[in-house]
Design an enzyme around this catalytic site. Structure first.
Site, PDB file in Angstrom:
ATOM      1  N   CYS A  78      22.693   5.992 -25.190  1.00 10.08           N
ATOM      2  CA  CYS A  78      23.557   7.140 -25.724  1.00 10.08           C
ATOM      3  C   CYS A  78      23.827   8.363 -24.714  1.00 10.08           C
ATOM      4  O   CYS A  78      23.006   8.476 -24.060  1.00 10.08           O
ATOM      5  CB  CYS A  78      23.262   7.610 -27.107  1.00 10.08           C
ATOM      6  SG  CYS A  78      22.860   6.745 -28.488  1.00 10.08           S
ATOM      7  N   ASP A  79      24.976   8.786 -24.844  1.00 11.26           N
ATOM      8  CA  ASP A  79      25.255   9.932 -24.079  1.00 11.26           C
ATOM      9  C   ASP A  79      26.266  10.766 -24.610  1.00 11.26           C
ATOM     10  O   ASP A  79      27.224  10.200 -25.251  1.00 11.26           O
ATOM     11  CB  ASP A  79      25.666   9.593 -22.488  1.00 11.26           C
ATOM     12  CG  ASP A  79      25.790  10.668 -21.674  1.00 11.26           C
ATOM     13  OD1 ASP A  79      24.639  11.119 -21.109  1.00 11.26           O
ATOM     14  OD2 ASP A  79      26.738  11.370 -21.530  1.00 11.26           O
TER      15      ASP A  79
END
Length: 210
Positions: A78-79
């Protein structure tokens, strides 16, 4: 039997969201050079990536880095970035930057993008899929003293967009449009959707008696 999930992120907030949803991930932090990944992509495409595309690319890079070292599990990368006035804002890193951002953001609206990339390392196929979720965030009109006090806590220095909704910064977010968990760092509805691509149900990740 619970399907194992590896979270390719150092974010305690993301882990907390998953734990609250009955999922106990193994955390393995990637070694990705985020600036280098974005620079290479921009050079290859001839233009700067949009924030929504940038977070998905970074989520993929993180998941692939960890998946190359670990097998027999699902790997989630995730980012997150805040899109504000057409600019992508990650972690401020220092008090001066955090203060300047809040003085610009107060009383206004931004969009928090979180890229999600899921790799199925349980077999030989190496299946993968991803999606970016976007949530509109309406910020309160803070006084200078409130901004200074918030920045002094240190919290906004180390989170995307210089704010949280699940921590000290919660009172400074008037409302959101979209998935609340996405702003924290991982969208549970998006994760459920991505799992279905691999024939995995969200309940297959639940830890018994969690």
């Amino acid at each position: 039997m619970t399907v194992p999930l590896i979270l390719a992120s150092a974010s305690p907030a993301r882990r907390a969201v998953l734990l609250a949803a009955g999922i106990s991930p193994t955390v393995i932090v990637s070694d990705v050079d985020e600036d280098a990944v974005l620079a290479a992509a921009s050079a290859a495409s001839g233009h700067e990536l949009s924030p929504a595309d940038a977070v998905l690319l970074l989520a993929r890079a993180k998941a692939e880095d960890v998946a190359s070292r670990e097998t027999a599990a699902l790997v989630l990368g995730c980012d997150s970035m805040l899109e504000f006035d057409g600019e992508a804002l990650g972690k401020p890193g220092d008090a001066a930057t955090a203060t300047a951002r809040w003085r610009a953001m107060r009383g206004r609206t931004g969009v928090l993008h979180t890229g999600h990339w899921l790799i199925d390392g349980r077999g030989d196929a190496g299946q993968h899929t991803g999606q970016t979720a976007s949530t509109t965030v309406h910020f309160a009109d803070l006084a200078d003293a409130e901004i200074d006090a918030y920045v002094a806590t240190g919290e906004p220095l180390h989170v995307a967009g210089a704010f949280t909704v699940d921590g000290i910064g919660g009172p400074f977010v008037e409302r959101i449009e979209g998935d609340h968990h996405n702003v924290v760092g991982v969208s549970l509805p998006v994760l459920r959707h991505l799992l279905k691509a691999f024939g995995v149900r969200i309940q297959d990740l639940w830890v018994p008696n969690s």
